[in-house]
Design an enzyme around this catalytic site. Structure first.
Site, PDB file in Angstrom:
ATOM      1  N   TYR A  73      10.400 -49.290   2.052  1.00 46.50           N
ATOM      2  CA  TYR A  73      11.547 -48.373   1.972  1.00 46.50           C
ATOM      3  C   TYR A  73      12.447 -48.693   0.775  1.00 46.50           C
ATOM      4  CZ  TYR A  73      11.215 -45.935   6.492  1.00 46.50           C
ATOM      5  OH  TYR A  73      10.857 -45.132   7.535  1.00 46.50           O
ATOM      6  N   LYS A 107      -0.864 -55.853   8.517  1.00 39.40           N
ATOM      7  CA  LYS A 107      -2.154 -55.331   8.050  1.00 39.40           C
ATOM      8  C   LYS A 107      -2.761 -56.405   7.155  1.00 39.40           C
ATOM      9  CE  LYS A 107      -5.211 -51.990   7.790  1.00 39.40           C
ATOM     10  NZ  LYS A 107      -5.999 -51.500   8.934  1.00 39.40           N
ATOM     11  N   ASP A 111      -3.078 -50.837  13.077  1.00 40.36           N
ATOM     12  CA  ASP A 111      -3.874 -49.741  13.660  1.00 40.36           C
ATOM     13  C   ASP A 111      -4.217 -50.057  15.120  1.00 40.36           C
ATOM     14  OD1 ASP A 111      -5.457 -51.825  12.685  1.00 40.36           O
ATOM     15  OD2 ASP A 111      -7.054 -50.526  11.940  1.00 40.36           O
ATOM     16  N   ASP A 141       8.911 -48.172  11.891  1.00 41.28           N
ATOM     17  CA  ASP A 141       9.342 -46.772  11.997  1.00 41.28           C
ATOM     18  C   ASP A 141       8.331 -45.980  12.824  1.00 41.28           C
ATOM     19  OD1 ASP A 141      10.783 -44.364  11.396  1.00 41.28           O
ATOM     20  OD2 ASP A 141       9.265 -43.908   9.885  1.00 41.28           O
ATOM     21  N   ASP A 197       8.533 -44.741  17.177  1.00 41.05           N
ATOM     22  CA  ASP A 197       8.440 -43.366  17.698  1.00 41.05           C
ATOM     23  C   ASP A 197       7.357 -43.281  18.758  1.00 41.05           C
ATOM     24  OD1 ASP A 197      10.427 -42.403  16.013  1.00 41.05           O
ATOM     25  OD2 ASP A 197       9.292 -40.598  15.488  1.00 41.05           O
TER      26      ASP A 197
HETATM   27  C1  IPM Z   1      14.509 -43.871  11.836  1.00 41.02           C
HETATM   28  C2  IPM Z   1      14.402 -42.649  10.972  1.00 41.02           C
HETATM   29  C3  IPM Z   1      14.814 -43.018   9.558  1.00 41.02           C
HETATM   30  C4  IPM Z   1      13.856 -44.083   9.063  1.00 41.02           C
HETATM   31  C5  IPM Z   1      14.895 -41.845   8.568  1.00 41.02           C
HETATM   32  C6  IPM Z   1      15.796 -40.747   9.075  1.00 41.02           C
HETATM   33  C7  IPM Z   1      15.317 -42.293   7.199  1.00 41.02           C
HETATM   34  O1  IPM Z   1      13.119 -42.127  11.033  1.00 41.02           O
HETATM   35  O2  IPM Z   1      15.629 -44.403  11.952  1.00 41.02           O
HETATM   36  O3  IPM Z   1      13.498 -44.276  12.406  1.00 41.02           O
HETATM   37  O4  IPM Z   1      12.763 -43.762   8.586  1.00 41.02           O
HETATM   38  O5  IPM Z   1      14.209 -45.255   9.161  1.00 41.02           O
HETATM   39 MG    MG Z   2      11.870 -43.070  12.473  1.00 42.37          MG
END
Ligand code: IPM
Ligand code: MG
Length: 360
Positions: free
Chosen positions: A141, A191, A223, A247, A251
């Site tokens: 990032y 990885k 993975d 990240d 999710d």
């Molecule tokens: C998160 C979000 C952010 C990230 C975005 C909005 C920049 O997806 O906080 O997980 O990728 O960190």
């Molecule tokens: Mg995110």
């Protein structure tokens, strides 16, 4: 001493959900002796519209003075076409970097009341309680060089995935320390079969583990970790990983719990100053309709109380109140199951406030 909280509502559903967390905060001040003062400022698209930058100086200055920051969400299609530096996400990445918030805690807890909201079978997720510790201010990032350029008439885009040993050490220590207060198991995700940066990551985490004899450390390729998260998620206790893997995996972990609308997060720096935000985004598709789930933001407030204000008892009270409203069968559309009563954003916030005072 009075503690300071900076509130950054942001974009989309951000202002609606943050307003409910503020009600909870207000009730804690009025009825439970919490000594805090709050201020509000702009971030994200709202800031870009008003000030031409997604993280105004004023916001950053207030954030630096605050003990903790509570953020709603940033972003939306209105700003997607802007140049990268004006985009709402830049504001979020910049405040993380400026405050040095390297340690991102993303718990995925399945509330028993929502067991059948998960896409996985109830027995696979029942009792799930895992914590993803994501490195937040390094990795791909922020790595340099980065850019888009043209070489021999061909356009190319590139980023750099880089971690220094100290960066790996501090995130690993955070994970080991927290695991010590949980089940004592850490899975480090990388990885290392392909990437040198992961090789260094793995070596460093392994070396540090020597300082934590009570902790069991395991390594897993990313993975496989993605697969294991949906196959048998309860095998994990604490997962520690870099920025981009974290990240993606967070999710994935969020969805195990039925709704990303339930998941809080904390981002901490070395002096336990923190930024707290729901894991979900700004949900522009439902913004302004009064149906967003405020619980992830309210649970983020609980994390704020615990990690930045040292108010563990009040944090438990807030978490307990969330459990009670679920027991009452209340649900916003994202978590509503057959037999539950559908409520909107404000009714959900009111129910949590009412439950704060209830015994048990
Ligand atoms: C998160 C979000 C952010 C990230 C975005 C909005 C920049 O997806 O906080 O997980 O990728 O960190
Ligand atoms: Mg995110």
């Amino acid at each position: 001493m009075t503690k300071k909280i900076l509130i950054l509502p942001g974009d989309g559903i951000g202002p609606e959900i943050v307003a409910e967390a503020e009600k909870v905060l207000q009730a804690l001040r009025a009825d439970f002796g919490l000594d805090v003062e709050t201020e509000q400022a702009l971030i994200g698209g709202a800031a870009t519209d008003a000030e031409g930058t997604s993280l105004p100086e004023q916001t950053l200055a207030l954030a630096r003075q605050a003990d903790a920051v509570l953020l709603g969400a940033v972003g939306g299609p209105r700003w997607d076409a802007l140049e990268r530096h004006l985009r709402p996400e830049r504001g979020l990445l910049a405040i993380r970097a400026e405050l040095g918030l390297f340690g991102n805690l993303r718990p995925a807890i399945l509330y028993p009341q929502l067991a059948d909201a998960s896409a996985l079978k109830p027995e696979v997720v029942a009792g799930l309680d895992i914590l993803i510790v994501r490195e937040l201010t390094g990795g791909i990032y922020f790595g340099e060089p980065r850019g888009i350029d043209t070489v021999d008439g061909v356009r190319r885009g590139y980023n750099t995935l880089v971690y220094s040993e100290p960066e790996v050490e501090r995130i690993a220590r955070l994970a080991f320390d927290i695991a010590g207060k949980r089940q004592g198991r850490v899975t480090s995700v990388d990885k290392a079969n392909v990437l040198e940066v992961s090789e260094l990551w793995r070596e460093t985490v392994t070396r540090l583990a020597g300082d934590y004899p009570g902790i069991t450390l395991e390594h897993m390729y990313v993975d496989n970790a993605a697969m294991q998260l949906v196959r048998a998620p309860k095998q994990f206790d604490v997962v520690v990983t870099g920025n981009m893997f974290g990240d993606i995996l967070s999710d994935c972990a969020a969805m195990l719990t039925g709704s990303i609308g339930m998941l809080p997060s904390a981002s901490l720096n070395e002096s336990s100053q923190g930024l707290y935000e729901p894991v979900h985004g700004s949900a522009p598709d439902i913004a302004g309709q009064g149906k967003a789930n405020p619980l992830a933001t309210i649970l983020s407030l609980a994390m704020l109380l615990r990690y930045s204000l040292g108010e563990g008892v009040l944090a438990e009270r807030v978490e307990g109140a969330v459990g009670k409203v679920l027991d009452q069968g209340l649900g916003t559309p994202d978590i509503r199951r057959p037999g539950m009563r559908e409520v909107g954003t404000t009714a959900m916030g009111d129910a949590v406030v009412a439950a704060l005072g209830e015994a048990g």
